[in-house]
Every structure is written in C-alpha cells, then in structure tokens.
Design a protein around this motif. Structure first.
Motif, PDB file in Angstrom:
ATOM      1  N   SER A  40       0.831  -1.203   0.000  1.00 21.45           N
ATOM      2  CA  SER A  40       0.000   0.000   0.000  1.00 21.45           C
ATOM      3  C   SER A  40       0.870   1.258   0.000  1.00 21.45           C
ATOM      4  O   SER A  40       1.937   1.297   0.621  1.00 21.45           O
ATOM      5  CB  SER A  40      -0.913   0.023   1.231  1.00 21.45           C
ATOM      6  N   VAL A  41       0.357   2.256  -0.685  1.00 21.31           N
ATOM      7  CA  VAL A  41       1.038   3.550  -0.792  1.00 21.31           C
ATOM      8  C   VAL A  41       0.049   4.646  -0.422  1.00 21.31           C
ATOM      9  O   VAL A  41      -1.104   4.631  -0.874  1.00 21.31           O
ATOM     10  CB  VAL A  41       1.575   3.776  -2.219  1.00 21.31           C
ATOM     11  N   THR A  42       0.482   5.561   0.413  1.00 22.22           N
ATOM     12  CA  THR A  42      -0.344   6.712   0.738  1.00 22.22           C
ATOM     13  C   THR A  42       0.138   7.926  -0.050  1.00 22.22           C
ATOM     14  O   THR A  42       1.342   8.129  -0.222  1.00 22.22           O
ATOM     15  CB  THR A  42      -0.318   7.016   2.245  1.00 22.22           C
ATOM     16  N   ILE A  43      -0.789   8.728  -0.552  1.00 22.60           N
ATOM     17  CA  ILE A  43      -0.456   9.885  -1.380  1.00 22.60           C
ATOM     18  C   ILE A  43      -0.952  11.145  -0.678  1.00 22.60           C
ATOM     19  O   ILE A  43      -2.142  11.274  -0.386  1.00 22.60           O
ATOM     20  CB  ILE A  43      -1.082   9.782  -2.782  1.00 22.60           C
ATOM     21  N   THR A  44      -0.038  12.050  -0.414  1.00 24.55           N
ATOM     22  CA  THR A  44      -0.399  13.365   0.119  1.00 24.55           C
ATOM     23  C   THR A  44      -0.392  14.338  -1.051  1.00 24.55           C
ATOM     24  O   THR A  44       0.656  14.629  -1.623  1.00 24.55           O
ATOM     25  CB  THR A  44       0.608  13.815   1.190  1.00 24.55           C
ATOM     26  N   LEU A  64       3.045  19.764  -5.297  1.00 19.68           N
ATOM     27  CA  LEU A  64       3.551  18.423  -5.547  1.00 19.68           C
ATOM     28  C   LEU A  64       2.710  17.396  -4.800  1.00 19.68           C
ATOM     29  O   LEU A  64       2.003  17.729  -3.846  1.00 19.68           O
ATOM     30  CB  LEU A  64       5.034  18.298  -5.162  1.00 19.68           C
ATOM     31  N   ASP A  65       2.780  16.157  -5.255  1.00 23.22           N
ATOM     32  CA  ASP A  65       2.149  15.020  -4.579  1.00 23.22           C
ATOM     33  C   ASP A  65       3.255  14.120  -4.040  1.00 23.22           C
ATOM     34  O   ASP A  65       4.216  13.823  -4.752  1.00 23.22           O
ATOM     35  CB  ASP A  65       1.267  14.221  -5.545  1.00 23.22           C
ATOM     36  N   VAL A  66       3.109  13.695  -2.788  1.00 27.89           N
ATOM     37  CA  VAL A  66       4.109  12.857  -2.140  1.00 27.89           C
ATOM     38  C   VAL A  66       3.552  11.447  -1.975  1.00 27.89           C
ATOM     39  O   VAL A  66       2.433  11.262  -1.462  1.00 27.89           O
ATOM     40  CB  VAL A  66       4.511  13.422  -0.767  1.00 27.89           C
ATOM     41  N   TYR A  67       4.323  10.445  -2.395  1.00 22.87           N
ATOM     42  CA  TYR A  67       3.953   9.033  -2.298  1.00 22.87           C
ATOM     43  C   TYR A  67       4.849   8.394  -1.238  1.00 22.87           C
ATOM     44  O   TYR A  67       6.073   8.488  -1.312  1.00 22.87           O
ATOM     45  CB  TYR A  67       4.159   8.318  -3.630  1.00 22.87           C
ATOM     46  N   GLU A  68       4.225   7.699  -0.262  1.00 25.23           N
ATOM     47  CA  GLU A  68       4.989   7.062   0.808  1.00 25.23           C
ATOM     48  C   GLU A  68       4.511   5.623   1.003  1.00 25.23           C
ATOM     49  O   GLU A  68       3.311   5.339   0.895  1.00 25.23           O
ATOM     50  CB  GLU A  68       4.809   7.809   2.118  1.00 25.23           C
ATOM     51  N   ALA A  99       3.111   9.171 -12.308  1.00 24.39           N
ATOM     52  CA  ALA A  99       2.362   8.653 -11.158  1.00 24.39           C
ATOM     53  C   ALA A  99       2.619   7.162 -10.961  1.00 24.39           C
ATOM     54  O   ALA A  99       2.758   6.682  -9.825  1.00 24.39           O
ATOM     55  CB  ALA A  99       0.866   8.925 -11.344  1.00 24.39           C
ATOM     56  N   GLU A 100       2.706   6.423 -12.055  1.00 26.28           N
ATOM     57  CA  GLU A 100       2.968   4.988 -11.963  1.00 26.28           C
ATOM     58  C   GLU A 100       4.365   4.726 -11.407  1.00 26.28           C
ATOM     59  O   GLU A 100       4.552   3.847 -10.548  1.00 26.28           O
ATOM     60  CB  GLU A 100       2.815   4.348 -13.341  1.00 26.28           C
ATOM     61  N   LEU A 101       5.348   5.478 -11.872  1.00 23.20           N
ATOM     62  CA  LEU A 101       6.706   5.294 -11.355  1.00 23.20           C
ATOM     63  C   LEU A 101       6.793   5.700  -9.883  1.00 23.20           C
ATOM     64  O   LEU A 101       7.468   5.031  -9.090  1.00 23.20           O
ATOM     65  CB  LEU A 101       7.698   6.098 -12.191  1.00 23.20           C
ATOM     66  N   CYS A 102       6.118   6.781  -9.509  1.00 25.07           N
ATOM     67  CA  CYS A 102       6.100   7.170  -8.092  1.00 25.07           C
ATOM     68  C   CYS A 102       5.518   6.053  -7.235  1.00 25.07           C
ATOM     69  O   CYS A 102       6.046   5.732  -6.160  1.00 25.07           O
ATOM     70  CB  CYS A 102       5.293   8.455  -7.909  1.00 25.07           C
ATOM     71  N   THR A 103       4.448   5.438  -7.701  1.00 28.30           N
ATOM     72  CA  THR A 103       3.814   4.364  -6.940  1.00 28.30           C
ATOM     73  C   THR A 103       4.722   3.144  -6.846  1.00 28.30           C
ATOM     74  O   THR A 103       4.899   2.557  -5.767  1.00 28.30           O
ATOM     75  CB  THR A 103       2.481   3.978  -7.603  1.00 28.30           C
ATOM     76  N   VAL A 111      10.515   7.362  -0.705  1.00 22.20           N
ATOM     77  CA  VAL A 111       9.547   8.448  -0.766  1.00 22.20           C
ATOM     78  C   VAL A 111       9.686   9.047  -2.162  1.00 22.20           C
ATOM     79  O   VAL A 111      10.808   9.296  -2.630  1.00 22.20           O
ATOM     80  CB  VAL A 111       9.825   9.519   0.301  1.00 22.20           C
ATOM     81  N   THR A 112       8.571   9.259  -2.847  1.00 27.19           N
ATOM     82  CA  THR A 112       8.613   9.815  -4.193  1.00 27.19           C
ATOM     83  C   THR A 112       7.694  11.027  -4.261  1.00 27.19           C
ATOM     84  O   THR A 112       6.740  11.151  -3.494  1.00 27.19           O
ATOM     85  CB  THR A 112       8.192   8.777  -5.245  1.00 27.19           C
ATOM     86  N   ALA A 113       7.997  11.903  -5.193  1.00 24.64           N
ATOM     87  CA  ALA A 113       7.185  13.110  -5.354  1.00 24.64           C
ATOM     88  C   ALA A 113       7.049  13.419  -6.836  1.00 24.64           C
ATOM     89  O   ALA A 113       8.022  13.340  -7.595  1.00 24.64           O
ATOM     90  CB  ALA A 113       7.814  14.285  -4.626  1.00 24.64           C
ATOM     91  N   SER A 114       5.850  13.780  -7.253  1.00 26.35           N
ATOM     92  CA  SER A 114       5.589  14.251  -8.611  1.00 26.35           C
ATOM     93  C   SER A 114       5.242  15.731  -8.515  1.00 26.35           C
ATOM     94  O   SER A 114       4.365  16.119  -7.750  1.00 26.35           O
ATOM     95  CB  SER A 114       4.436  13.464  -9.244  1.00 26.35           C
TER      96      SER A 114
END
Length: 505
Positions: A40-44, A64-68, A99-103, A111-114
């Motif tokens: 699971s990944v949470t997106i802020t 930006l959107d942060v994926y954790e 978005a797919e690569l961030c996930t 931690v990834t950010a778009s």
C-alpha cells in the motif's frame, strides 16, 4: 578508479544538508528498495513547495504530490522527485507515467514526489529556453523544499543525503538541466536574459539543490560539454526512433538539444557513471500508457532505473559536515580561472585550501582562503583567482575545507578548459531575406580543424562544412536557397563550441 558505490558515498558526503546530527544510513537488507515489500502507498496531494511568476506574468503556487510506503521502512528514506512531460505546454503531476513510477518506487520503500512546474502559456508566445530554465528553477525549489523540511520536523522522513531527480520527456529535460547546468556561462548560453541566476526564486532559499543522480526518460540536454568529470551519475532510457526528442541530437521546442545517445559518449569520456538503455526502433515515451506493449516498456523502465539507483544507497553513517556549501563554481576569465563558492552554515571552520589538478586525480595546493566567520549561520561568499601562467587543457579545481581541529572535507571538482582555440561566431545579415547570402564570420585564436553545421527547425542537417583554421578571421557563405524559417548554426573547433540562431524571412 572509484566504484559506483564509492562515487555515491562521495556525493553523499559532499552534498549532505543538515541542521543537526542526521545519520545517512540506508538499510538495503531484506530486499529493501529492490523488492515491492509495501503493498500500500499513501499519497499526500497538493503540497505547496514554492511560488513564482509564470511566463504569462501571473503568480503561481507550485504543488507536488508525495507518495509514501505504508508500514515502512524504518528510519530516514531516500527521495525521488519526478517531473511530467508535455512539451512545456501541458501535462500535470498526475500523468500516468510519473504517477505509476512514483507508486512503484514507493512500494520499494522510497519516498517519491511528482511535481508541478511552470508551463508556457501558449504555442504562440512559446520560448523554449525560458520554459527549460523556469522548469529547472522549480525542480531545484522542490529539492530545497524537502531539505528544508528535513532540517525541521521532517514529516516525510526523507534522508537529505539521498535525493534523486528525474522525469519523462520535458520532465527529463528539466532533470538533466537541474543536474548539469551549474555555471552562469552555461545558463547565459541558452537564456542570457535570466535574472535569477542558477537557482531561481521559486522558494526555499538557503538550502542546497544538489542531487545524487538523475533519471532521464526520453530527455535531452542543451550541451553535452556541461557533463564534466565529477558530475552526477545518470541513467537514460530512450527510443532510438524518437521523433519528438531525438535519440542523438536535433531541434526540440525551437532549440538544438542532445538526446541520450549523444550524452552517453560524453559521460563515458569524462568518467561520469551512467547507464543507457536504448528502446530499439521505439518512438517517444513508449512506456506511457496501459496497453500490453506500453506496460512492457514501463516494466523495463522501472527495472533499469531500480537497478541503477540501488547501489547508491550506501550503508555508511555520515556525520554532519562542518560547512553547508550551497554553491561552488569555477569559470574561465581570459587566461585565468575564477572560483566562487557560498555557504549558509559554518561550524569551527578555519578556511579553504584551493587545489588544482591536471588529471582530476593528483591535486596540489594553489592557495588558502580563510573563513570569513568560522561559526556562521548566515550566507558567506568567497572568491579565488587562479592566475598561474602557462595554463592549458583541462584544470580540475576542488576545495579542501579545514576545521580548527585539522579535519578536512572536500568539495568538487569543477573543470575549466583552457583551449587556445578561442572561438567567436557571428552571422550577418540576421534576419536575412530569402535569396540573400547569409555569411558566417569566424574569429579564432588557435589553429586546428573546425566543423560548421546548419540545421533546420526539425533538426535536419542542411549544411556541413569541414574547415582547417589558423589564428585569424574567416568568412563562410551559407546557401542562398534556404526557405523562410528558423535555423541553428553550430561551429566546433577543438573543445570550443558556439551556436547561433539564423532567421530567414
């Protein structure tokens, strides 16, 4: 020669930005950052990271959107910042490919950010140089945003020593310029009206925008020569039949750019670690979509980037550096080199020994610059001029920072080329009317072979002339049969390269 991991640790030492004692240990055991351990990944979403005036003259809040990863990993985590494509005219941080690569990378533990960046308002007022530079400014602001957060409460638990940038298409062009456009002369060569220097004013001043490595997906760079010894490693994936951003070189968004196929030989020549995965006979961004073929390209893209990044996640514990360096450049001025650097924090700092090398391996001392304030939390600026006689070829410069206890840290190297074939290029008349002969005037201070090329706006080579020059001035006539349009003239002699735009009316 350093291994890839040693290079990564070197960059980590040099660019670590901390306000206190932060450990740079990344635990890669148990498949961390290699296997999708976190389902699971949470997106802020919609996190403001800066603000700037866009090309339309309006203030814009940058988001930006942060994926954790949900459930781990423990401790501080590496960060990947990605930028979307769209020709600097359209696209968003929610585009499928980024978005797919961030996930996917968040599921590994990153931690990834778009990010958003400023776009051109219209094709009719489009400026390629402005678009690239503003996007670069905004990506650098995003890097600084996370470092600023890490120096405070660090809500995203990122490790500021392990920051990677990348993107797709225009986003990859942005990431490559973020990594390699690091000198005022380089900036002036593509956008001389830029008033905001190398960092821009998009936010989070006082923190470093340096990165550990870059991810180039179908992108390009304004000049391969900007890749210099000691620069950031990078990984590239690119379709060999890309009609939008050429695999080798061509005019992109109105400017001559160099694709992945041209960047690799340059990086190899100056020993910058890099990987190139060519998508044979593929077009532009073949991984951007959800059909079976596109998903297969996405799987390959993910694996190649994953395998490239993981060795950079070192196991060492990195102590805080006594100096936070936010800028270090070396530029040629006539027969001399001028070094400039800035700090935003110094602790028990005695000063800086400036060192030089002819091969990038064996360094000797040139001089010493004492610290302006050995215990400072304000910006300090320094300058040193190398006025030694007889300079030629490449000279590598680095700083050896020394604290009051005698311990040292190194910054650099930076490279300055002293090539006797100083080259000046002018085209006249410009603009020129159809059926009128445009003339190229070359002025060179050195002897040797040179090459003159003319491309049209689509990157097609129209004129290619080999020259044997001695010191002096030359005039070369271009074809009178050029149709109305915009052309790019390129002249190379030795290590010198000049570009000029020619307009035929």
């Amino acid at each position: 020669m350093k291994s890839t991991l040693q290079r990564a640790l070197f960059f980590g030492f040099a660019w670590l930005i901390m306000a206190g004692s932060v450990q740079a240990q990344i635990d890669t055991t148990g498949g961390q950052f290699y296997q999708p351990l976190y389902a699971s990944v949470t997106i802020t979403r919609d996190v403001p990271f800066g603000a700037a005036v866009n090309a339309a003259g309006n203030p814009q809040t940058l988001l930006l959107d942060v994926y954790e990863p949900v459930g781990g990993p423990a401790g501080l985590r590496p960060l990947i910042i990605l930028a979307h494509g769209g020709a600097f005219l359209f696209g968003s941080r929610g585009d499928y490919d980024v978005a797919e690569l961030c996930t996917r990378f968040a599921r590994l533990g990153y931690v990834t950010a778009s990010i958003d960046y400023r776009l051109e308002p219209s094709p009719f007022s489009y400026s390629g140089p402005r678009a690239v530079v503003q996007a670069m400014y905004d990506m650098r602001a995003a890097v600084r945003f996370f470092r600023r957060d890490a120096a405070g409460s660090n809500p995203f638990r990122i490790n500021p020593a392990y920051v990677f940038v990348g993107g797709s298409s225009a986003g990859a062009i942005t990431a490559l310029h973020t990594a390699f456009l690091d000198k005022p002369a380089e900036l002036a060569s593509i956008y001389p009206v830029a008033p905001e220097g190398l960092e821009g004013n998009s936010g989070n001043a006082g923190f470093s925008s340096s990165v550990l490595a870059a991810i180039n997906l179908c992108g390009a760079l304004g000049n391969p020569a900007w890749i210099e010894a000691g620069d950031e490693p990078f990984v590239s994936l690119h379709g060999t039949a890309d009609p939008v951003v050429p695999y080798t070189s061509g005019v992109v968004f109105g400017n001559l750019l160099y694709g992945s196929g041209a960047l690799k030989p340059r990086a190899d020549a100056v020993s910058v670690p890099n990987t190139l995965y060519p998508f044979k006979n593929a077009g532009h961004v073949p991984y951007n979509g959800t059909n079976a073929t596109q998903l297969a390209y996405m799987d390959t893209t993910f694996r190649v980037v994953r395998n490239f990044l993981r060795p950079f996640l070192g196991q060492a514990v990195v102590p805080p550096l006594p100096v936070t360096l936010t800028r270090f450049e070396a530029v040629r001025q006539g027969h001399n080199a001028v070094l400039r650097w800035e700090t935003v924090q110094e602790a028990d700092n005695r000063g800086y020994e400036v060192q030089v090398s002819a091969d990038g391996q064996q360094f000797r001392a040139l001089g010493f610059v004492a610290s302006a304030d050995g215990n400072s939390r304000t910006r300090q600026r320094y300058q040193f001029e190398d006025a030694e006689a007889g300079k030629s070829g490449r000279r590598y410069y680095r700083l050896r920072q020394e604290d009051v206890g005698g311990k040292s840290s190194f910054y650099g190297p930076r490279v300055v080329v002293f090539d006797e074939s100083l080259l000046e290029v002018a085209v006249y008349p410009n603009p020129v009317l159809r059926h009128t002969t445009p003339t190229v005037q070359l002025t060179t201070a050195g002897a040797g072979p040179a090459q003159l090329r003319l491309h049209n706006a689509h990157g097609k080579l129209l004129f290619d002339k080999s020259l044997q020059l001695t010191a002096g001035q030359y005039r070369i006539a271009l074809p009178t049969t050029l149709p109305a349009g915009v052309y790019v003239l390129e002249v190379e002699q030795g290590l010198a390269r000049q570009q000029r735009k020619l307009v035929v009316q």
